[in-house]
Design a protein around this motif. Sequence first.
Motif, PDB file in Angstrom:
ATOM      1  N   UNK A 229       2.913   7.036 -20.085  1.00 29.50           N
ATOM      2  CA  UNK A 229       2.892   7.439 -19.209  1.00 29.50           C
ATOM      3  C   UNK A 229       4.256   7.643 -18.714  1.00 29.50           C
ATOM      4  N   UNK A 232       7.331   7.585 -12.288  1.00 27.94           N
ATOM      5  CA  UNK A 232       7.519   6.347 -11.490  1.00 27.94           C
ATOM      6  C   UNK A 232       6.691   5.868 -11.177  1.00 27.94           C
ATOM      7  N   UNK A 233       5.418   5.235 -10.742  1.00 25.75           N
ATOM      8  CA  UNK A 233       4.841   5.377 -10.191  1.00 25.75           C
ATOM      9  C   UNK A 233       4.380   6.164  -9.056  1.00 25.75           C
ATOM     10  N   UNK A 234       3.610   6.732  -9.581  1.00 20.36           N
ATOM     11  CA  UNK A 234       3.277   7.850  -8.946  1.00 20.36           C
ATOM     12  C   UNK A 234       1.283   8.210  -8.683  1.00 20.36           C
ATOM     13  N   UNK A 235       1.126   7.252  -8.360  1.00 17.04           N
ATOM     14  CA  UNK A 235      -0.672   6.311  -8.197  1.00 17.04           C
ATOM     15  C   UNK A 235      -0.307   6.369  -6.866  1.00 17.04           C
ATOM     16  N   UNK A 236       0.302   6.222  -5.564  1.00 15.32           N
ATOM     17  CA  UNK A 236       0.154   6.736  -4.786  1.00 15.32           C
ATOM     18  C   UNK A 236      -0.575   8.160  -4.161  1.00 15.32           C
ATOM     19  N   UNK A 238      -2.659   9.311  -5.637  1.00 18.07           N
ATOM     20  CA  UNK A 238      -4.546   9.049  -5.378  1.00 18.07           C
ATOM     21  C   UNK A 238      -4.631   8.311  -4.457  1.00 18.07           C
ATOM     22  N   UNK A 240      -5.898   6.163  -1.836  1.00 13.56           N
ATOM     23  CA  UNK A 240      -7.318   5.503  -1.273  1.00 13.56           C
ATOM     24  C   UNK A 240      -7.242   5.118  -0.510  1.00 13.56           C
ATOM     25  N   UNK A 267      -1.304  -3.449  -1.244  1.00  8.02           N
ATOM     26  CA  UNK A 267      -1.921  -2.232  -1.236  1.00  8.02           C
ATOM     27  C   UNK A 267      -0.093  -2.087  -0.918  1.00  8.02           C
ATOM     28  N   UNK A 284      -2.906   4.844   1.680  1.00  2.00           N
ATOM     29  CA  UNK A 284      -3.070   4.205   0.727  1.00  2.00           C
ATOM     30  C   UNK A 284      -3.582   2.559   0.647  1.00  2.00           C
TER      31      UNK A 284
ATOM     32  N   UNK B  14       4.901  -2.615  -7.867  1.00  2.00           N
ATOM     33  CA  UNK B  14       3.619  -1.845  -7.746  1.00  2.00           C
ATOM     34  C   UNK B  14       3.377  -1.498  -6.428  1.00  2.00           C
ATOM     35  N   UNK B  15       3.261   0.064  -6.325  1.00  2.00           N
ATOM     36  CA  UNK B  15       3.475   0.764  -5.356  1.00  2.00           C
ATOM     37  C   UNK B  15       1.263   1.232  -5.177  1.00  2.00           C
ATOM     38  N   UNK B  16       1.148   0.822  -4.151  1.00  2.00           N
ATOM     39  CA  UNK B  16      -0.164   1.585  -3.635  1.00  2.00           C
ATOM     40  C   UNK B  16      -0.760   2.758  -4.487  1.00  2.00           C
ATOM     41  N   UNK B  17      -1.801   2.887  -4.101  1.00  2.00           N
ATOM     42  CA  UNK B  17      -2.733   4.202  -4.711  1.00  2.00           C
ATOM     43  C   UNK B  17      -3.241   3.345  -6.132  1.00  2.00           C
ATOM     44  N   UNK B  18      -3.291   2.322  -6.470  1.00  2.00           N
ATOM     45  CA  UNK B  18      -3.503   1.257  -7.559  1.00  2.00           C
ATOM     46  C   UNK B  18      -5.504   0.977  -7.348  1.00  2.00           C
ATOM     47  N   UNK B  54      -4.201  -0.585 -12.702  1.00  2.00           N
ATOM     48  CA  UNK B  54      -2.581  -0.043 -12.294  1.00  2.00           C
ATOM     49  C   UNK B  54      -2.009   0.978 -12.864  1.00  2.00           C
ATOM     50  N   UNK B  55      -2.268   1.300 -14.489  1.00  2.00           N
ATOM     51  CA  UNK B  55      -2.425   2.405 -14.884  1.00  2.00           C
ATOM     52  C   UNK B  55      -3.335   2.911 -15.698  1.00  2.00           C
ATOM     53  N   UNK B  59      -1.852   8.085 -14.658  1.00  2.00           N
ATOM     54  CA  UNK B  59      -1.410   7.912 -12.897  1.00  2.00           C
ATOM     55  C   UNK B  59      -0.434   6.241 -13.804  1.00  2.00           C
ATOM     56  N   UNK B  60       0.421   5.547 -12.824  1.00  2.00           N
ATOM     57  CA  UNK B  60       1.266   4.812 -12.260  1.00  2.00           C
ATOM     58  C   UNK B  60       1.483   4.008 -11.439  1.00  2.00           C
ATOM     59  N   UNK B  61       1.029   2.909 -11.468  1.00  2.00           N
ATOM     60  CA  UNK B  61       1.543   2.280 -10.180  1.00  2.00           C
ATOM     61  C   UNK B  61       2.997   1.600  -9.733  1.00  2.00           C
ATOM     62  N   UNK B  62       3.608   1.351 -11.090  1.00  2.00           N
ATOM     63  CA  UNK B  62       4.511   0.360 -11.756  1.00  2.00           C
ATOM     64  C   UNK B  62       6.201   1.882 -11.868  1.00  2.00           C
ATOM     65  N   UNK B  63       6.547   0.905 -10.284  1.00  2.00           N
ATOM     66  CA  UNK B  63       7.679   1.339 -10.485  1.00  2.00           C
ATOM     67  C   UNK B  63       9.231   1.198 -11.785  1.00  2.00           C
TER      68      UNK B  63
END
Lengths: 309, 306
Positions: A229, A232-236, A238, A240, A267, A284, B14-18, B54-55, B59-63
């Motif tokens: 992937x 960088x930190x794209x989960x926000x 999604x 939640x 979170x 989130x 570790x960002x939100x949204x995980x 987290x992944x 998507x990935x929660x990691x910066x």
Amino acid sequence: MLFIRRIRFHGRGGQGAKVASRVLGTTAFYEGYYAQDFPLYGAERRGAPITAFTRISNEPILERGIISEPDIVIVIDETLLNDPIAMPLSGVKEGDVVFINTTHQPDKAKARYKICANVITLDLTKIGIDMLGAPVLSALAGGAAARILGLSADSLKKAVEKEISEIITDRALIENNIDAALFCFNAISPIEINLSPHVLSGEETTAVQKESPVISVPFEPALISSPAINAKANTPLRKTGNWRLFKPVWDHEKCTKCMMCVVSCPDGCISVNPAGLPNTSYDNCKGCLICVEVCPSEAIEAVREVHAG
Amino acid sequence: MVKLKDLIQKEPIMEGGHRMCLGCGAPIIVNLILRASDAPVVLANATGCLEVASTIFPYTAWRSPWIHSAFENAAATASGIETMYRALRKRGKINKKINFVAFGGDGGTYDIGFQSLSGALERGHRFLYVCYDNGAYMNTGVQRSSATPFGASTTTSPAGVVIQGKLQKRKDLTKIVVAHNIPYVAQASPHNWLDLAKKAEKAFSVDGPSFLNVVSPCPPGWKSEAKDTIGLSKIAVDTCFWPLYEVENGKYTINYKPKEKLPIEAWLKPQGRFRHLFKPENAELLKQIQQDIDKEWESLQKLSGL
């Protein structure tokens, strides 16, 4: 004559969609029907969307696999109606029944979510919190579904007893689940379901089955099975935030800027504004309410999330 | 010296949204430790909740750069990264400090990843291994691990008529790691941010392997309330189930001594996985658990020269 009903449950992990599908299957079984139930979820956990299925019939059920054209859809979590991946309304036709756990009246929910089918609503979350002390809605959703299908209260009672006592041993809590299931059962009216003719004929059922293969496992190149992937930190992206049942709300007058909420947020979504005061990103925040618990000055309040408006 | 004010200025690695559960302890631990790093980090992750949730592709929660290879080799993966770093540094291709951190749950650390962890510690790589110990294989649905406490009900040690939860005591991994004679080993808890952040800071400052074992409440596995995560980790420390201590070059220090040691019931009671222990016929088991904890606490005090 063949009688078959296909019911699809949509909920979030931990809410009880899977057990609700079992409660309904077992209720139908006690009523003398054949029944089948199974859940579907991926590598996600509590709070993530899950789907569960029940089929009931007066003849042995030969259909397998996920239900893409349900007769009845039970939506245990209203926020899923806007979820592009869960898509609880997919395959719903005119004449089907959609049950929604919401504070809205049926006509309002029907208009708001543009549903072509019959809509029944009940605020299961409130009933769960009032009667069980927690929004665990398996028995409640099972009770509502049993009523929609016209099954009997006696069978429901037996089914809840059986299924819930496989999970918990606390006698009082099992009794409360039975009461709550019956409460939901009695709170809604049974409804006539007008099935499309092709569903009623046995041969067509087989045809439907042929068209929808159970699970196809395509060949995947190594790049997909061990992916990288490059983001960088794209989960926000999604959100939640729609997992929440309660949201934390800050009273900055009381805040002493101790920052315990910031470091205790699983979170990572509580940040500090230029004035040094904490705030959360509701996009989130999952509503775990750890911040409410750790706040020494009681500056954070838990407010029930309702999707009115 | 770490300051809360500085820590919270940094963006969470570790960002939100995980998709970790509501009220999970692991991301709290991860973000506190990584915020205390004095340099950019490269992360390795064993298979487990933290990795899976987290992944979720794409998507990935990691910066920060993050690698998952398998369940058993987070420490070996981190070793490889650190070796490459040293090689590049020698050739003058990298000049700045980078910290290397491997994360594993108790399954990936106490059991499956133990061999590779032991190897990496012995080889002396400069990296920090963090075990978030939630006391079972929570990712796959709560199966017992060698970190599961005595008496806990899991799906593979279910309390019922035949047994009263897990029959064996937990493995004392922190002390096993101490036996590798590495520069820095510590036990910590997410409720005490200052203690945890200080320990992370020390771990990042040593020239060699360091290890942090952190208790991580798991609401679905412990059958506890999501909002009680921080509270439960505090009680774990106040009952001395999870003492906060560190071992620097072989020297033990207890970092926190509860003014009044709480009875172990205070920690067991809010957790559904121990509910059966409160039946009258299991009073003996409760006594046994308390005795074991008292014994271990005493031996720890002796080790720290008290």
